[in-house]
Every structure is written in structure tokens, then in C-alpha cells.
Design a protein around this motif. Structure first.
Motif, PDB file in Angstrom:
ATOM      1  N   ASP A  85       1.414  -1.202  -0.043  1.00 43.32           N
ATOM      2  CA  ASP A  85       0.104  -0.127  -0.125  1.00 43.32           C
ATOM      3  C   ASP A  85       1.046   1.055  -0.525  1.00 43.32           C
ATOM      4  OD1 ASP A  85      -1.503   1.906   0.313  1.00 43.32           O
ATOM      5  OD2 ASP A  85      -2.801   1.242   2.038  1.00 43.32           O
ATOM      6  N   THR A 131      -4.943   4.229   6.900  1.00 46.01           N
ATOM      7  CA  THR A 131      -5.143   3.909   4.531  1.00 46.01           C
ATOM      8  C   THR A 131      -6.042   4.283   4.659  1.00 46.01           C
ATOM      9  OG1 THR A 131      -4.663   2.421   2.957  1.00 46.01           O
ATOM     10  CG2 THR A 131      -5.362   1.650   4.559  1.00 46.01           C
ATOM     11  N   LEU A 134      -9.370   0.676   1.252  1.00 48.38           N
ATOM     12  CA  LEU A 134      -9.573  -0.875   2.257  1.00 48.38           C
ATOM     13  C   LEU A 134      -9.938  -1.884   1.409  1.00 48.38           C
ATOM     14  CD1 LEU A 134     -12.381   1.319   4.311  1.00 48.38           C
ATOM     15  CD2 LEU A 134     -10.727   0.925   4.662  1.00 48.38           C
ATOM     16  N   LEU A 137      -7.041  -3.515   1.922  1.00 48.84           N
ATOM     17  CA  LEU A 137      -6.733  -4.142   3.072  1.00 48.84           C
ATOM     18  C   LEU A 137      -6.964  -5.276   3.773  1.00 48.84           C
ATOM     19  CD1 LEU A 137      -6.318  -2.642   6.248  1.00 48.84           C
ATOM     20  CD2 LEU A 137      -8.751  -3.054   6.291  1.00 48.84           C
ATOM     21  N   THR A 140      -2.823  -6.298   2.593  1.00 46.54           N
ATOM     22  CA  THR A 140      -2.197  -5.468   2.845  1.00 46.54           C
ATOM     23  C   THR A 140      -1.748  -6.447   4.335  1.00 46.54           C
ATOM     24  OG1 THR A 140      -2.142  -3.273   1.921  1.00 46.54           O
ATOM     25  CG2 THR A 140      -1.296  -3.354   4.056  1.00 46.54           C
TER      26      THR A 140
END
Length: 255
Positions: A85, A131, A134, A137, A140
Motif C-alpha cells: 500500500d 490508509t 480499504l 486492506l 496488506t
């Protein structure tokens, strides 16, 4: 004949008296009345930002060795998150070093040993990731969990979204105030046009503001082990939504 006339007269007087007794009394005068009116409004929006707290902790008899492993793994974790990210905002925080003592030993006389030497050292550090990505997410976090551990995750709104919703929140609250003033005027038998808005207190007293909840990393109560090169299944996250509320107090005076 005279008796009948007298009876009719008495009956008429009695009817008038009863009617007067049954008639509603005049309402209390409301001219110049100051009415305090509370109002409430809220808006909802799907969360578009998340704050993830990752962590690493190592324990070793050698304090330097534990610190070295923490430093190395945190660096690796940072590189993973940046790769997954690139737009995320990263902040390392909460570096700590704690001694680990053995269980308290009692002397023959029943007194505890006064001086205890640490048998190991706990060293750890936190990484805060903010961040708006989403959709990515889960991937990540799963990638980061190869090295780090997931300590907490909190969804919310970006400052830009919060500012935009603030206009809607104020409008909704003010609309509710007008609706309540109309209801109060009707209950008092007055016209809305007779009401003059004297004061509007938008959280002026400080008792109405919704305090933002501050999230601090949860303490790690036990040692966390992160296995390198081990694939981690992606976790499931539901961003949910945030409700922004507002209360105001208006003072209305009737003419």
C-alpha cells in the motif's frame, strides 16, 4: 301556571350554570414567554479510512539480541506495508524494553529476596498504518502478518468526509429545531409566526459535543512470535459506518 314558569326559570338557570362550569377555562397567557428548545440531528456515512496497529515483540536473555531482532523485523514489516500500500501513512511508535524477572522466591525466614536479577528482556515496537485503500486492506494485513502481528484495527472517516458531513449535520439539527418549535407553538395554541428565535447554542456549553474516541495500541500481555516466510490467510474486515451527531439548544420567545 305560575309554578310551571318558576320551574322553567330554575331549570334554565341551572343549565346555564352547568354549561359555564363545563366550559374550558382560558389557557395561560403566553405573550412574552421564553421557551428553551433542545434539538438533535445526525448523519451517517460508510467508513472510508482505517487505522491499523501492527506490532512486534521479542524476548531474549540478551537485551541487545532482542532489540536487534525487533529492529530487523520492524524494518521488514515496513517494507512489506509500503510495497502493498504505497499511499498509506506510516508511523512507528511505542518502542519499549522491559526486564523479565523470575518468580519471587522466599527465604527460609519467610521474607522475599530483596534483589532479583532479570532473567530476560522483552523488547517491542508498534507500527500505525493509516490508509483509505480499504479494498486492498485484507491483502496488506495478511502480508504484514508474515512478520508482524495485528494489534488493533479501527475504521472511521477521513477529515475531508467529516468536514463535508458537518454541513449536513448542522442542517439536519437546525431542521429538527424548526420542527420542534412548530410543535410547541401548536401545543400552546400559538401561530409559528408569533415565535421569534432568540438564541441558538450550537454546543456552546461544551456538554453536547461528541468526544472523539482516542485509540491507543492495546498492550501486549504475552510474547508475540512472528514466523518468517509463512503464508497467512487474508483476514475479513467490514468497514461499517460512522454516525455523526449534534445537539443544539434554541431559545424562542413568543410575541
Amino acid at each position: 301556571m305560575t309554578i310551571m314558569k318558576n320551574f322553567s326559570a330554575v331549570a334554565a338557570i341551572t343549565t346555564i350554570a352547568l354549561a359555564a362550569h363545563a366550559a374550558p377555562t382560558d389557557s395561560v397567557p403566553t405573550a412574552g414567554t421564553l421557551v428553551v428548545v433542545p434539538a438533535f440531528g445526525e448523519v451517517k456515512h460508510v467508513n472510508d479510512q482505517v487505522v491499523v496497529t501492527l506490532a512486534i515483540e521479542e524476548q531474549d536473555k540478551d537485551k541487545a539480541a532482542a532489540a536487534s531482532r525487533v529492529n530487523t523485523k520492524m524494518k521488514q514489516g515496513l517494507e512489506i506495508v509500503k510495497k502493498e500500500d504505497p499511499q498509506a501513512s506510516l508511523k512507528t511508535q511505542g518502542y519499549y524494553t522491559y526486564p523479565v524477572y523470575p518468580e519471587e522466591r522466599m527465604l527460609p525466614n519467610g521474607q522475599p529476596v530483596k534483589q532479583r536479577m532479570p532473567t530476560a528482556w522483552r523488547v517491542g515496537q508498534y507500527l500505525e498504518v493509516t490508509t483509505t485503500n480499504l479494498d486492498k486492506l485484507p491483502k496488506t494485513v495478511a502480508a504484514a502478518q508474515k512478520i508482524l502481528t495485528l494489534n488493533s484495527i479501527n475504521f472511521g472517516l477521513t477529515p475531508e468526509t467529516t468536514k463535508k458531513l458537518d454541513d449536513q449535520r448542522i442542517a439536519a439539527t437546525y431542521k429538527n429545531l424548526n420542527e420542534r418549535i412548530t410543535s410547541i407553538a401548536n401545543a400552546m395554541g400559538r401561530k409559528v409566526g408569533d415565535a421569534v428565535l432568540d438564541t441558538v447554542d450550537f454546543e456552546g456549553s461544551g456538554n453536547y459535543a461528541q468526544r472523539e474516541q482516542a485509540y491507543a495500541p492495546a498492550p501486549m500481555a504475552m510474547r508475540m512470535k512472528a514466523a518468517d516466510a509463512v503464508e497467512v490467510a487474508e483476514p475479513s474486515f467490514e468497514p461499517g459506518e460512522t454516525t455523526l451527531q449534534m445537539q443544539l439548544v434554541g431559545k424562542v420567545r413568543f410575541k
